[in-house]
Motif scaffolding. Structure first.
Motif, PDB file in Angstrom:
ATOM      1  N   UNK A 102       0.829  -1.400   0.006  1.00 12.22           N
ATOM      2  CA  UNK A 102      -0.068   0.165  -0.166  1.00 12.22           C
ATOM      3  C   UNK A 102       0.927   1.250  -0.036  1.00 12.22           C
ATOM      4  N   UNK A 103       1.830   1.369   0.778  1.00 14.70           N
ATOM      5  CA  UNK A 103       3.059   2.652   0.750  1.00 14.70           C
ATOM      6  C   UNK A 103       3.442   2.548  -0.758  1.00 14.70           C
ATOM      7  N   UNK A 107       2.820   5.987  -3.550  1.00 16.44           N
ATOM      8  CA  UNK A 107       3.876   6.608  -4.140  1.00 16.44           C
ATOM      9  C   UNK A 107       3.564   6.607  -5.508  1.00 16.44           C
ATOM     10  N   UNK A 108       3.207   5.334  -5.972  1.00 17.60           N
ATOM     11  CA  UNK A 108       3.259   5.253  -7.379  1.00 17.60           C
ATOM     12  C   UNK A 108       1.800   6.093  -7.996  1.00 17.60           C
ATOM     13  N   UNK A 109       0.921   6.078  -7.191  1.00 16.06           N
ATOM     14  CA  UNK A 109      -0.365   6.934  -7.608  1.00 16.06           C
ATOM     15  C   UNK A 109       0.081   8.441  -7.669  1.00 16.06           C
ATOM     16  N   UNK A 148       4.219  18.830  -3.561  1.00 17.00           N
ATOM     17  CA  UNK A 148       4.651  18.665  -2.253  1.00 17.00           C
ATOM     18  C   UNK A 148       3.962  17.652  -1.448  1.00 17.00           C
ATOM     19  N   UNK A 149       2.773  16.902  -1.639  1.00 16.62           N
ATOM     20  CA  UNK A 149       2.139  16.032  -1.373  1.00 16.62           C
ATOM     21  C   UNK A 149       2.889  14.607  -1.789  1.00 16.62           C
ATOM     22  N   UNK A 150       3.253  14.419  -3.003  1.00 17.22           N
ATOM     23  CA  UNK A 150       4.003  13.461  -3.430  1.00 17.22           C
ATOM     24  C   UNK A 150       5.595  13.170  -2.642  1.00 17.22           C
ATOM     25  N   UNK A 153       4.480  11.969   0.810  1.00 23.91           N
ATOM     26  CA  UNK A 153       4.309  10.441   0.984  1.00 23.91           C
ATOM     27  C   UNK A 153       5.533   9.837   0.701  1.00 23.91           C
ATOM     28  N   UNK A 154       6.587  10.189  -0.065  1.00 28.58           N
ATOM     29  CA  UNK A 154       8.024   9.495  -0.279  1.00 28.58           C
ATOM     30  C   UNK A 154       8.853   9.780   1.188  1.00 28.58           C
ATOM     31  N   UNK A 155       8.732  10.949   1.372  1.00 26.76           N
ATOM     32  CA  UNK A 155       9.285  11.215   2.783  1.00 26.76           C
ATOM     33  C   UNK A 155       8.865  10.194   3.920  1.00 26.76           C
ATOM     34  N   UNK A 156       7.712  10.138   4.092  1.00 25.44           N
ATOM     35  CA  UNK A 156       6.905   9.385   5.191  1.00 25.44           C
ATOM     36  C   UNK A 156       7.462   8.083   4.788  1.00 25.44           C
ATOM     37  N   UNK A 157       7.024   7.477   3.755  1.00 19.93           N
ATOM     38  CA  UNK A 157       7.544   6.137   3.171  1.00 19.93           C
ATOM     39  C   UNK A 157       9.147   5.696   3.402  1.00 19.93           C
TER      40      UNK A 157
END
Length: 170
Positions: A102-103, A107-109, A148-150, A153-157
Motif C-alpha cells: 500500500x505504501x 507513491x506510484x499513484x 509537495x504531497x508526493x 508521501x515519499x518522505x513518510x515512506x
C-alpha cells in the motif's frame, strides 16, 4: 458469533471485484476515446501547427498515464485485497504485483498524478496567452500541492522504512 463476523467481513472483499471490473470496463472505454484522438491526430498531422500537434501528442501521453494509473490501482488493489488470500505458492501470474504494498502504491499513484498534472501544466504553458492570469496561477498552485504531497508521501515512506530497518541486525 465473532468467527462468523470475521468470515463475513473477510468474504466481503469479493465485492471489490465488481469495482475492479468497473475499472477494467472504464479502461476499455478510455481506450476507445484514445483511438479516436489518435485517429483525429493522424488525419491532421500535415495541416496542424507544431504547437497544436505537440499539445495533441501531450493529450495522448496524458491518456496513457491515466490508463497506467487505472491499471496500477486495479492490479495492485486486487492482488493485495482479493487475490493474495486465495493464491497458492505455485501461482506466479501476479507475483510481480505482490511487491506493490500500500505504501508503494500510494507513491506510484502520487507520482502518476504529478506526471499528469505536469502535462496539463505544460499544455497551459504552451498556450499561456489564451488563459487568464488567475487560471495559470491556480494551475501552478494546484500542481505544487500535488508535488509537495508526493514528496511528503515519499518522505513518510522513507522514514517508515528506516524505522522498520532500525530493529534489524545489519
Amino acid at each position: 458469533m465473532l468467527p462468523l463476523l470475521a468470515r463475513v467481513i473477510l468474504a466481503s472483499r469479493y465485492l471489490l471485484a465488481f469495482f475492479f471490473l468497473g475499472l477494467v470496463a472504464s479502461l476499455g472505454l478510455y481506450a476507445i476515446r484514445f483511438a479516436a484522438k489518435l485517429w483525429k491526430l493522424a488525419q491532421g498531422v500535415t495541416e496542424m501547427a507544431e504547437d497544436d500537434f505537440l499539445i495533441a501528442v501531450l493529450h495522448l501521453v496524458d491518456a496513457a498515464l491515466i490508463a497506467s494509473l487505472v491499471v496500477i490501482v486495479a492490479l495492485a488493489s486486487f492482488d493485495s485485497l482479493v487475490g493474495r488470500l486465495n493464491r497458492d505458492e505455485a501461482d506466479d501470474d501476479l507475483r510481480w504485483v505482490s511487491a506493490t504494498d500500500h505504501s508503494n502504491l500510494k507513491i506510484k499513484v502520487a507520482t502518476a498524478i504529478v506526471a499528469i498534472s505536469s502535462i496539463h501544466l505544460l499544455q497551459v504553458f504552451l498556450k499561456v496567452e489564451s488563459y487568464p492570469e488567475a487560471a495559470v496561477f491556480w494551475q501552478v498552485v494546484i500542481h505544487m500541492v500535488f508535488v509537495v504531497g508526493a514528496v511528503l508521501l515519499g518522505l513518510q515512506d522513507w522514514i517508515g522504512r528506516l524505522g522498520k530497518n532500525a530493529g534489524k541486525p545489519k
